[in-house]
Write an enzyme that holds these catalytic residues in place. Sequence first.
Site, PDB file in Angstrom:
ATOM      1  N   ALA A  65      -2.336  -9.651   1.354  1.00 39.79           N
ATOM      2  CA  ALA A  65      -1.076 -10.168   0.358  1.00 39.79           C
ATOM      3  C   ALA A  65      -0.101  -9.046   0.738  1.00 39.79           C
ATOM      4  O   ALA A  65      -0.203  -7.803   1.141  1.00 39.79           O
ATOM      5  CB  ALA A  65      -1.444 -10.200  -1.214  1.00 39.79           C
ATOM      6  N   GLY A 109      -6.266 -10.345   1.159  1.00 41.99           N
ATOM      7  CA  GLY A 109      -5.708 -11.830   1.226  1.00 41.99           C
ATOM      8  C   GLY A 109      -6.091 -12.431   2.635  1.00 41.99           C
ATOM      9  O   GLY A 109      -6.191 -13.635   2.648  1.00 41.99           O
ATOM     10  N   GLU A 112      -9.417 -13.141   2.740  1.00 38.87           N
ATOM     11  CA  GLU A 112      -9.850 -14.186   1.522  1.00 38.87           C
ATOM     12  C   GLU A 112      -9.176 -15.585   2.169  1.00 38.87           C
ATOM     13  O   GLU A 112      -9.948 -16.704   2.046  1.00 38.87           O
ATOM     14  CB  GLU A 112      -9.160 -13.978   0.277  1.00 38.87           C
ATOM     15  CG  GLU A 112      -9.892 -12.784  -0.520  1.00 38.87           C
ATOM     16  CD  GLU A 112      -8.942 -12.306  -1.513  1.00 38.87           C
ATOM     17  OE1 GLU A 112      -7.712 -11.642  -1.402  1.00 38.87           O
ATOM     18  OE2 GLU A 112      -9.488 -12.191  -2.527  1.00 38.87           O
ATOM     19  N   GLU A 132      -8.701  -3.767  -1.577  1.00 43.41           N
ATOM     20  CA  GLU A 132      -7.775  -3.655  -2.768  1.00 43.41           C
ATOM     21  C   GLU A 132      -7.857  -2.678  -3.584  1.00 43.41           C
ATOM     22  O   GLU A 132      -6.933  -2.000  -4.233  1.00 43.41           O
ATOM     23  CB  GLU A 132      -7.909  -4.965  -3.360  1.00 43.41           C
ATOM     24  CG  GLU A 132      -7.462  -6.378  -2.889  1.00 43.41           C
ATOM     25  CD  GLU A 132      -8.242  -7.064  -1.778  1.00 43.41           C
ATOM     26  OE1 GLU A 132      -9.359  -6.422  -1.371  1.00 43.41           O
ATOM     27  OE2 GLU A 132      -7.980  -8.115  -1.720  1.00 43.41           O
TER      28      GLU A 132
HETATM   29  N1  CAA Z   1       1.540  -5.823   2.895  1.00 43.66           N
HETATM   30  C1  CAA Z   1       2.853  -5.327   3.293  1.00 43.66           C
HETATM   31  N2  CAA Z   1       3.068  -4.802   4.495  1.00 43.66           N
HETATM   32  C2  CAA Z   1       1.970  -4.420   5.230  1.00 43.66           C
HETATM   33  C3  CAA Z   1       0.631  -4.846   4.772  1.00 43.66           C
HETATM   34  C4  CAA Z   1       0.563  -5.267   3.645  1.00 43.66           C
HETATM   35  N3  CAA Z   1      -0.653  -5.983   3.269  1.00 43.66           N
HETATM   36  N4  CAA Z   1       0.063  -4.382   5.918  1.00 43.66           N
HETATM   37  C5  CAA Z   1       0.526  -3.758   6.846  1.00 43.66           C
HETATM   38  N5  CAA Z   1       1.852  -3.755   6.462  1.00 43.66           N
HETATM   39  C6  CAA Z   1       3.083  -3.286   7.048  1.00 43.66           C
HETATM   40  C7  CAA Z   1       3.265  -1.917   7.164  1.00 43.66           C
HETATM   41  O1  CAA Z   1       3.782  -1.345   5.832  1.00 43.66           O
HETATM   42  C8  CAA Z   1       3.999  -1.689   8.404  1.00 43.66           C
HETATM   43  O2  CAA Z   1       5.479  -1.819   7.897  1.00 43.66           O
HETATM   44  P1  CAA Z   1       6.513  -0.884   8.564  1.00 43.66           P
HETATM   45  O3  CAA Z   1       6.525  -0.801   9.980  1.00 43.66           O
HETATM   46  O4  CAA Z   1       7.795  -1.216   7.852  1.00 43.66           O
HETATM   47  O5  CAA Z   1       6.089   0.429   7.760  1.00 43.66           O
HETATM   48  C9  CAA Z   1       3.557  -2.638   9.343  1.00 43.66           C
HETATM   49  O6  CAA Z   1       3.067  -3.623   8.549  1.00 43.66           O
HETATM   50  C10 CAA Z   1       2.506  -2.073  10.231  1.00 43.66           C
HETATM   51  O7  CAA Z   1       1.326  -1.377   9.550  1.00 43.66           O
HETATM   52  P2  CAA Z   1       1.009   0.093   9.749  1.00 43.66           P
HETATM   53  O8  CAA Z   1       1.907   0.811  10.374  1.00 43.66           O
HETATM   54  O9  CAA Z   1       0.254   0.500   8.323  1.00 43.66           O
HETATM   55  O10 CAA Z   1      -0.108  -0.360  11.132  1.00 43.66           O
HETATM   56  P3  CAA Z   1      -1.598   0.367  11.384  1.00 43.66           P
HETATM   57  O11 CAA Z   1      -1.913  -0.122  12.581  1.00 43.66           O
HETATM   58  O12 CAA Z   1      -1.083   1.887  11.189  1.00 43.66           O
HETATM   59  O13 CAA Z   1      -2.605  -0.043  10.199  1.00 43.66           O
HETATM   60  C11 CAA Z   1      -3.580  -1.409   8.552  1.00 43.66           C
HETATM   61  C12 CAA Z   1      -3.060  -1.296   9.993  1.00 43.66           C
HETATM   62  C13 CAA Z   1      -4.901  -0.715   8.522  1.00 43.66           C
HETATM   63  C14 CAA Z   1      -4.064  -2.885   8.544  1.00 43.66           C
HETATM   64  C15 CAA Z   1      -2.714  -1.064   7.557  1.00 43.66           C
HETATM   65  O14 CAA Z   1      -1.467  -1.616   7.747  1.00 43.66           O
HETATM   66  C16 CAA Z   1      -3.268  -1.466   6.001  1.00 43.66           C
HETATM   67  O15 CAA Z   1      -3.856  -0.684   5.520  1.00 43.66           O
HETATM   68  N6  CAA Z   1      -2.674  -2.610   5.347  1.00 43.66           N
HETATM   69  C17 CAA Z   1      -2.797  -2.744   4.247  1.00 43.66           C
HETATM   70  C18 CAA Z   1      -3.953  -3.503   4.199  1.00 43.66           C
HETATM   71  C19 CAA Z   1      -4.615  -3.945   2.500  1.00 43.66           C
HETATM   72  O16 CAA Z   1      -4.598  -2.996   1.887  1.00 43.66           O
HETATM   73  N7  CAA Z   1      -4.570  -5.268   2.465  1.00 43.66           N
HETATM   74  C20 CAA Z   1      -4.588  -5.657   1.003  1.00 43.66           C
HETATM   75  C21 CAA Z   1      -3.580  -6.133   0.180  1.00 43.66           C
HETATM   76  S1  CAA Z   1      -3.825  -6.456  -1.564  1.00 43.66           S
HETATM   77  C22 CAA Z   1      -4.397  -8.010  -1.377  1.00 43.66           C
HETATM   78  O17 CAA Z   1      -4.532  -8.860  -0.367  1.00 43.66           O
HETATM   79  C23 CAA Z   1      -4.676  -8.754  -2.739  1.00 43.66           C
HETATM   80  C24 CAA Z   1      -5.290 -10.003  -2.629  1.00 43.66           C
HETATM   81  O18 CAA Z   1      -6.282  -9.941  -2.820  1.00 43.66           O
HETATM   82  C25 CAA Z   1      -4.489 -11.317  -2.544  1.00 43.66           C
END
Ligand code: CAA
Length: 258
Positions: A65, A109, A112, A132
């Site tokens: 998400a 998400g 999921e 999460e």
């Molecule tokens: N939401 C918003 N933006 C996101 C995102 C997310 N879930 N995941 C990645 N992005 C964005 C980053 O902020 C970044 O944007 P900017 O260039 O503007 O800074 C861009 O995508 C590229 O990401 P990274 O620079 O972080 O890329 P990376 O290769 O270094 O890392 C990753 C990749 C390990 C996937 C890392 O991006 C990450 O950990 N993302 C979040 C994963 C996460 O926590 N997901 C769970 C979300 S909560 C949820 O999903 C609730 C639910 O159950 C519905």
Amino acid sequence: MSYENVLVEKHGEVGVITLNRPKALNALCASLIQDLGAALEALEADDEVGVLVLIGSDKAFAAGADIKEMKDKTFVEAYRENFITDGWERVSQCNKPIIAAVSGYALGGGCEMAMMCDFILAADNAKFGQPEVTIGTIPGAGGTQRLTRLVGKSKAMDMCLTGRMMDAEEAERAGLVSRVLPLEGFKDEVIQVAQSIAALSRPVIRLAKDAVDSALETTLTEGVRLERKMFHASFAFEDKFEGMNAFAEKRKPAFKNR
Ligand code: CAA
């Protein structure tokens, strides 16, 4: 029809929806979910299409998400708008078979959403996780429920409590994904799998999908009873006679979806 955050293509009887928000690793923002719902509606209504594929990019199926969109959301707002419900549930209610084709990250998400599909084909670079807890919350689109049913309590707890990722090989061993395929040529391979399903009788495939789905919702005795009734129901289809006669006559069946 064109959308901001998803691409839609047709390959014969296969409809492919590509999540297309590369700058945010396909993070599932509200407008993407809206586009996805509209694309699903359109492909479901399209009689040419028998099977759907949901795919992302090589780097990310979806990284979850959209954290930036929800970071300031309060409890009252989340509760009032029933956050992560409308649109999200749509994938699990699809009335045509839908395959998740996961390459790269399928996190939160994203994982999921893949689990809401009928089955998951993974590229060898796929990474699955429910991270999460590392951002101060828990899965909210069925992660604790579907993952537990698919991989069992121990691994689901491991994934949901540590937030670690599992690679494609571990995901296949655990039963989260049905097959792992090389990243090179992944989309073509997935479309071939989808085409092999689309070539079969649509009403029979629908019965099979509904019968497997019921296994997660009912007791064994009830489930087997339901399956038996659905098996009997297939004898009402012309395609049942065509399929069995074709076997006996050593020829390919010509299903008519009737
Ligand atoms: N939401 C918003 N933006 C996101 C995102 C997310 N879930 N995941 C990645 N992005 C964005 C980053 O902020 C970044 O944007 P900017 O260039 O503007 O800074 C861009 O995508 C590229 O990401 P990274 O620079 O972080 O890329 P990376 O290769 O270094 O890392 C990753 C990749 C390990 C996937 C890392 O991006 C990450 O950990 N993302 C979040 C994963 C996460 O926590 N997901 C769970 C979300 S909560 C949820 O999903 C609730 C639910 O159950 C519905």
